[in-house]
Design an enzyme around this catalytic site. Structure first.
Site, PDB file in Angstrom:
ATOM      1  N   ARG A  51       0.817  -1.225   0.000  1.00  0.00           N
ATOM      2  CA  ARG A  51       0.000   0.000   0.000  1.00  0.00           C
ATOM      3  C   ARG A  51       0.848   1.271   0.000  1.00  0.00           C
ATOM      4  O   ARG A  51       0.338   2.360  -0.230  1.00  0.00           O
ATOM      5  CB  ARG A  51      -0.931   0.004   1.207  1.00  0.00           C
ATOM      6  CG  ARG A  51      -2.038  -1.040   1.135  1.00  0.00           C
ATOM      7  CD  ARG A  51      -2.993  -0.918   2.319  1.00  0.00           C
ATOM      8  NE  ARG A  51      -2.306  -1.126   3.588  1.00  0.00           N
ATOM      9  CZ  ARG A  51      -2.869  -0.944   4.774  1.00  0.00           C
ATOM     10  NH1 ARG A  51      -4.131  -0.530   4.851  1.00  0.00           N
ATOM     11  NH2 ARG A  51      -2.188  -1.166   5.886  1.00  0.00           N
ATOM     12  N   VAL A  95      -4.999  -4.064  -1.590  1.00  0.00           N
ATOM     13  CA  VAL A  95      -5.715  -5.302  -1.860  1.00  0.00           C
ATOM     14  C   VAL A  95      -7.234  -5.096  -1.873  1.00  0.00           C
ATOM     15  O   VAL A  95      -7.958  -5.706  -2.676  1.00  0.00           O
ATOM     16  CB  VAL A  95      -5.336  -6.370  -0.803  1.00  0.00           C
ATOM     17  CG1 VAL A  95      -6.255  -7.578  -0.880  1.00  0.00           C
ATOM     18  CG2 VAL A  95      -3.880  -6.793  -0.992  1.00  0.00           C
ATOM     19  N   LYS A 148       1.898 -18.814   8.179  1.00  0.00           N
ATOM     20  CA  LYS A 148       1.195 -19.059   9.433  1.00  0.00           C
ATOM     21  C   LYS A 148       1.048 -17.721  10.171  1.00  0.00           C
ATOM     22  O   LYS A 148       1.785 -16.781   9.859  1.00  0.00           O
ATOM     23  CB  LYS A 148       1.963 -20.073  10.278  1.00  0.00           C
ATOM     24  CG  LYS A 148       3.126 -19.476  11.093  1.00  0.00           C
ATOM     25  CD  LYS A 148       3.521 -20.428  12.181  1.00  0.00           C
ATOM     26  CE  LYS A 148       4.501 -19.777  13.142  1.00  0.00           C
ATOM     27  NZ  LYS A 148       3.907 -18.981  14.201  1.00  0.00           N
ATOM     28  N   HIS A 178       8.389 -22.410   8.197  1.00  0.00           N
ATOM     29  CA  HIS A 178       9.827 -22.347   7.929  1.00  0.00           C
ATOM     30  C   HIS A 178      10.611 -23.427   8.664  1.00  0.00           C
ATOM     31  O   HIS A 178      11.722 -23.772   8.256  1.00  0.00           O
ATOM     32  CB  HIS A 178      10.374 -20.955   8.266  1.00  0.00           C
ATOM     33  CG  HIS A 178      10.450 -20.654   9.725  1.00  0.00           C
ATOM     34  ND1 HIS A 178       9.385 -20.150  10.436  1.00  0.00           N
ATOM     35  CD2 HIS A 178      11.466 -20.776  10.607  1.00  0.00           C
ATOM     36  CE1 HIS A 178       9.740 -19.977  11.696  1.00  0.00           C
ATOM     37  NE2 HIS A 178      10.991 -20.350  11.826  1.00  0.00           N
ATOM     38  N   LYS A 182      14.316 -26.315   7.441  1.00  0.00           N
ATOM     39  CA  LYS A 182      15.615 -26.451   8.094  1.00  0.00           C
ATOM     40  C   LYS A 182      16.300 -27.741   7.646  1.00  0.00           C
ATOM     41  O   LYS A 182      15.667 -28.788   7.498  1.00  0.00           O
ATOM     42  CB  LYS A 182      15.460 -26.428   9.615  1.00  0.00           C
ATOM     43  CG  LYS A 182      15.023 -25.065  10.153  1.00  0.00           C
ATOM     44  CD  LYS A 182      14.922 -25.068  11.662  1.00  0.00           C
ATOM     45  CE  LYS A 182      14.510 -23.683  12.169  1.00  0.00           C
ATOM     46  NZ  LYS A 182      15.531 -22.671  11.903  1.00  0.00           N
ATOM     47  N   GLU A 216      12.935 -20.167  23.001  1.00  0.00           N
ATOM     48  CA  GLU A 216      13.366 -18.873  22.483  1.00  0.00           C
ATOM     49  C   GLU A 216      13.833 -17.998  23.641  1.00  0.00           C
ATOM     50  O   GLU A 216      13.201 -17.970  24.702  1.00  0.00           O
ATOM     51  CB  GLU A 216      12.219 -18.193  21.734  1.00  0.00           C
ATOM     52  CG  GLU A 216      11.720 -19.001  20.542  1.00  0.00           C
ATOM     53  CD  GLU A 216      10.594 -18.300  19.806  1.00  0.00           C
ATOM     54  OE1 GLU A 216      10.871 -17.270  19.155  1.00  0.00           O
ATOM     55  OE2 GLU A 216       9.459 -18.777  19.881  1.00  0.00           O
ATOM     56  N   ASP A 235       0.487 -20.333  18.500  1.00  0.00           N
ATOM     57  CA  ASP A 235       1.620 -19.802  17.744  1.00  0.00           C
ATOM     58  C   ASP A 235       2.673 -20.859  17.444  1.00  0.00           C
ATOM     59  O   ASP A 235       3.310 -20.808  16.392  1.00  0.00           O
ATOM     60  CB  ASP A 235       2.261 -18.654  18.520  1.00  0.00           C
ATOM     61  CG  ASP A 235       3.378 -17.981  17.742  1.00  0.00           C
ATOM     62  OD1 ASP A 235       3.099 -17.490  16.625  1.00  0.00           O
ATOM     63  OD2 ASP A 235       4.521 -17.955  18.225  1.00  0.00           O
ATOM     64  N   HIS A 240       4.471 -25.575  14.465  1.00  0.00           N
ATOM     65  CA  HIS A 240       5.876 -25.983  14.487  1.00  0.00           C
ATOM     66  C   HIS A 240       6.080 -27.313  15.206  1.00  0.00           C
ATOM     67  O   HIS A 240       6.659 -28.258  14.656  1.00  0.00           O
ATOM     68  CB  HIS A 240       6.738 -24.925  15.178  1.00  0.00           C
ATOM     69  CG  HIS A 240       6.846 -23.643  14.421  1.00  0.00           C
ATOM     70  ND1 HIS A 240       6.717 -23.571  13.055  1.00  0.00           N
ATOM     71  CD2 HIS A 240       7.098 -22.378  14.837  1.00  0.00           C
ATOM     72  CE1 HIS A 240       6.868 -22.316  12.667  1.00  0.00           C
ATOM     73  NE2 HIS A 240       7.101 -21.576  13.725  1.00  0.00           N
TER      74      HIS A 240
END
Length: 487
Positions: A51, A95, A148, A178, A182, A216, A235, A240
């Site tokens: 945009r 969009v 995702k 992703h 790996k 993490e 999440d 994952h």
């Protein structure tokens, strides 16, 4: 060992949301790296849309700055960088508006593969798919890539699948995770199905339990609004960790072909026993030594959203009956690390008394930060003076095992090239996503009904004490997050 670069067909890649963080940090730097090694055809084109009311020259200038930060090893090659930037055209496109669509479709070549990467909110998926269809931009050689989180529950996931199928067949839809790009995740399939050594042992007769950890060190700073709606279960666990569980537990596919692999992954999800609420731990990090708390970072002083989940999972089939899978993920933990630990059973008869307190044989599949596989074994300690046993680690860290000549592809760039090739093996199928939500939804519904606050844990630690007890009750303990003796 020399890496072999497999060429791909010429393509037009349209990136919706090209000025966003994901495109600037991952997608476009990944494409630049593939361009620099000759895997991206020189006549391929990238059509960036967003945009922002800028032109192509302004977009290229901004991207030059991004590449200097996120692809520093190659962005210093001025000639290569100029050639890559020349492949990019920018179109201002909202969009929700009709403006810009005719210009976009007019740039697409009939002879090239068309890939549409939706680096935008899931709320726009249906609109974009419908617009592309109505403007006749979808050809048999078109693909659509979506990020995702793919939905927020089963009902929304089904609606999103229906939206995407307005203009695309299932064989053209690429739901990207992703983690599946790996190197070590892909090597898990090679390890299991290309070697006669491991598959006979890959069952409940020989494996005591499996631990899957995605930890993490960062908190939710900058993502608080999204994370407060999602939480760790939506999440991380639903996608994952579920994918890592499937690849670890799946039956051998009849052939290494996308639908054959994905059929076996769906069977794992469908075989999951309903989760026992007593075997799930929710946590939320609290401030320690000025690191900040989840509630501060989320901007919600009363938040009940979990930043940590640990759970015991059972797979109700013949291969895995009696072998628990322990899943764990969390924010603001001691270190950033992702691994799958396969813990084997003790020998049926122990002839060495001194082995009673030793560590069981383990295979540790390291996903990050250092990709590779280590095996823990027991041997006789060299030298005279009696028969003494010692634990040794067989290290198959890829950078060492392959002489430092591994291809340093980021997961995103590998998956993007798979999109162009039309290889869906490492992408989730619609029924797979829906099956995962069908298993997760009842867990979340119980949490929302009970309205229990997550267990607090110190920022920079290993998670709540209750998560440790989840393993201790079964006579085991979690592997320490960020342990160094396996590296």
């Amino acid at each position: 060992m020399v890496s072999r670069v497999i060429p791909v067909s010429s393509f037009d890649l349209v990136i919706f949301g090209a000025t966003g963080d994901l495109a600037q940090r991952k997608i476009l730097p990944g494409l630049f790296r593939r361009f620099s090694v000759g895997q991206m055809p020189r006549d391929a084109r990238i059509i960036a849309t967003a945009r922002s009311e800028i032109d192509t020259d302004m977009f290229r200038a901004d991207l030059r700055t991004s590449l200097a930060e996120f692809a520093p090893c190659i962005s210093g090659d001025a000639e290569m960088l100029d050639q890559f930037l020349a492949t990019i055209v920018y179109i201002h496109l909202d969009v929700m508006s009709q403006e810009g669509w005719s210009e976009l479709v007019g740039l697409l070549r009939r002879s090239a593969v068309r890939a549409f990467y939706l680096s935008v909110s899931t709320s726009l998926f249906g609109t974009i798919a419908s617009r592309l269809s109505s403007y006749e931009a979808v050809t048999p050689e078109s693909r659509i890539v979506v990020e995702k989180p793919f939905g927020n529950d089963l009902a929304i996931a089904r609606a999103l699948n229906a939206d995407l199928r307005q203009g695309f067949e299932e064989s053209q839809i690429y739901r990207i995770d992703h983690y599946l790009g790996k190197e070590t995740v892909q090597n898990l399939m090679a390890l299991r199905f290309a070697n006669a050594l491991w598959e006979p042992l890959w069952n409940s007769t020989h494996i005591d339990h499996v631990q899957i950890t995605v930890a993490e060190s960062l908190g939710v700073e900058g993502r608080g609004e999204y994370y407060n709606r999602a939480g760790a279960m939506r999440d991380m666990v639903q996608n994952h960790l579920m994918q890592l569980l499937c690849l670890t537990a799946m039956e051998p596919p009849s052939r290494f072909e996308p639908n054959a692999v994905r059929d076996e992954k769906v069977k794992v999800i469908e075989a999951l026993a309903p989760a026992n609420p007593q075997e799930i731990v929710r946590g939320q990090y609290r401030d320690k030594e000025g690191q900040g708390s989840y509630r501060e970072h989320a901007g919600d002083p009363t938040s009940r959203t979990e930043s940590f989940v640990a759970m015991k999972v059972a797979i109700a089939n013949w291969r895995w009956a009696g072998t628990p899978f322990y899943l764990r993920t969390g924010k603001r933990l001691r270190a950033r690390t992702s691994e799958i630990a396969v813990v084997f059973r003790e020998p049926p008869h122990m002839i060495f008394p001194e082995m009673e307190n030793r560590r069981s044989n383990q295979m540790i599949i390291h996903l990050q930060p250092d990709e590779g596989i280590t095996l823990h074994n027991t041997i006789k300690e060299p030298g005279p003076g009696g028969f003494r046993l010692a634990e040794v680690t067989l290290d198959m860290t890829f950078a060492n095992a392959l002489g430092g000549q591994t291809d340093s592809q980021d997961a995103y760039e590998r998956l993007i090239m798979d999109v162009i090739r039309g290889d869906q093996t490492l992408f989730m199928r619609g029924d797979e996503v829906e099956a995962a939500w069908a298993w997760v939804d009842p867990i979340i519904a119980r949490w929302e009904e009970a309205r229990h606050a997550p267990e607090p844990y110190d920022a920079g630690g290993s998670g709540p004490e209750e998560a440790l007890m989840l393993m201790h009750r079964d006579g085991w303990r979690w592997r320490e997050i960020g342990r160094v003796e396996d590296k």
